[in-house]
Design a protein around this motif. Sequence first.
Motif, short mmCIF file in Angstrom:
data_model
loop_
_atom_site.label_atom_id
_atom_site.label_comp_id
_atom_site.label_asym_id
_atom_site.label_seq_id
_atom_site.Cartn_x
_atom_site.Cartn_y
_atom_site.Cartn_z
N ALA A 15 3.78 7.84 -16.98
CA ALA A 15 2.65 6.93 -16.77
C ALA A 15 3.04 5.48 -17.02
O ALA A 15 2.61 4.58 -16.29
N ALA A 16 3.86 5.23 -18.05
CA ALA A 16 4.26 3.85 -18.37
C ALA A 16 5.09 3.24 -17.23
O ALA A 16 4.88 2.09 -16.84
N SER A 49 0.83 -1.21 0.00
CA SER A 49 0.00 0.00 0.00
C SER A 49 0.86 1.25 0.00
O SER A 49 0.56 2.23 -0.72
N ARG A 50 1.94 1.23 0.80
CA ARG A 50 2.83 2.39 0.84
C ARG A 50 3.51 2.61 -0.50
O ARG A 50 3.65 3.76 -0.97
N VAL A 51 3.93 1.51 -1.14
CA VAL A 51 4.60 1.66 -2.44
C VAL A 51 3.63 2.21 -3.48
O VAL A 51 3.99 3.06 -4.29
N ARG A 52 2.38 1.74 -3.46
CA ARG A 52 1.40 2.26 -4.42
C ARG A 52 1.17 3.76 -4.19
O ARG A 52 1.05 4.53 -5.16
N SER A 53 1.10 4.16 -2.93
CA SER A 53 0.94 5.59 -2.64
C SER A 53 2.14 6.38 -3.12
O SER A 53 2.00 7.48 -3.69
N ARG A 60 2.28 9.35 -5.95
CA ARG A 60 2.87 10.65 -5.62
C ARG A 60 3.99 11.00 -6.60
O ARG A 60 4.10 12.14 -7.06
N TRP A 61 4.82 10.02 -6.94
CA TRP A 61 5.90 10.26 -7.90
C TRP A 61 5.34 10.63 -9.28
O TRP A 61 5.88 11.48 -9.97
N ARG A 62 4.22 9.97 -9.64
CA ARG A 62 3.59 10.26 -10.95
C ARG A 62 3.04 11.68 -10.96
O ARG A 62 3.22 12.41 -11.95
#
Length: 372
Positions: free
Chosen positions: A23-24, A6-10, A14-16
Amino acid sequence: MAGYSSRVRSDIARWRQAGLIDAATADTLTRDVEANERNSLSFGSILAMMAALLFGAAILIFVAANWDAIPRLARVVALFAIILGGYVGGAVLKTRDHAAIGEALWIVAAAAFGGSIALIGQMYHLSGDEASALITWGAGTALAAVVLRSNPLTVAAVGIADAWLFLRGFDYFYRNEFPHAFVIMAAVLFAVSFWTRSQPARHLIVLSLIFYLVLLAMNHATLPVAIPLVIVSAALFAAVVFAPEPVDRIVQLGGRLPLHALLGFLSGLAIIQFELADESTYNSGFAIASVVALAGIVAAIVLAGRESRGLRWLAYLGFAFELAIIYVVTLQSMLDTAGFFLAAAVLLGILAVVIIRVEKRMKGPVTTGATA
């Protein structure tokens, strides 16, 4: 693992948004996180394994309790039906995207196989002992792990091998043979773990080998075993610190080999210190071993402590042990009971100050790496 994912997805989102990745790249990273999350051992999978073990135990206890009332042929058929049903049913569920339940059924089948060895051996009055039964059980479980390419079954096979080592190792005083065959078992299971992609099994095997060497040093030859254990552990630690990627590609322990190497290093030195402490209260060999242990602990924290919280805590425990054993060997005869408590308070205070200062330094700029 779920919290980490979950933290990595967040972070990816945020990085995006910040324009750090496109996006890729964000989509690729998200898919990689999801793939690794599916392959990880979730809390639900753990509960399923525990339920499977309890279910297998319940079946075996029920069969054993009604053993005399069941005809002999029915007993054998029932046991083999449980084994076959567990393995086949688990395989079917695995192919239908029910991996946790499928693996749990395989554990039930493996447990039933172990129980069947004991029950059928009793029924037909087959000769043998517990150690021989464990070898047969472990071999059958390892074979099933290879055929089904199962991570949990590989861990179970290693656990059975460890049970055999424990049983034979502590039975050494009543027999004249030491369980040297465990080295061959460990090598075979380590190779199997690569085929079944079982990193937990590899961790358990490394820890088991350290335990084997400790038993060997205690029961056979102390210094000839402990000194090479210290040297090899230090060499492995240095190799993985200065060349982490090539070493981890070979052993595939997720960057946690320094933790195991430090444990082997401290275990070997503890054996040496116990051996030398018996010779004299003021022993130069004991003093040298203590200095080497303290220097190794400091080096471990400096070289790999930032990347591994587990390694730091193992180093703290090792440091506390060194303070205690140095006090017991060199100062105990000089202090009375009150002095003992005073010395213990001082030593614990020193340890607390050291840990606080080290943790503050480790909270500086964080470098990327594995966290054990």
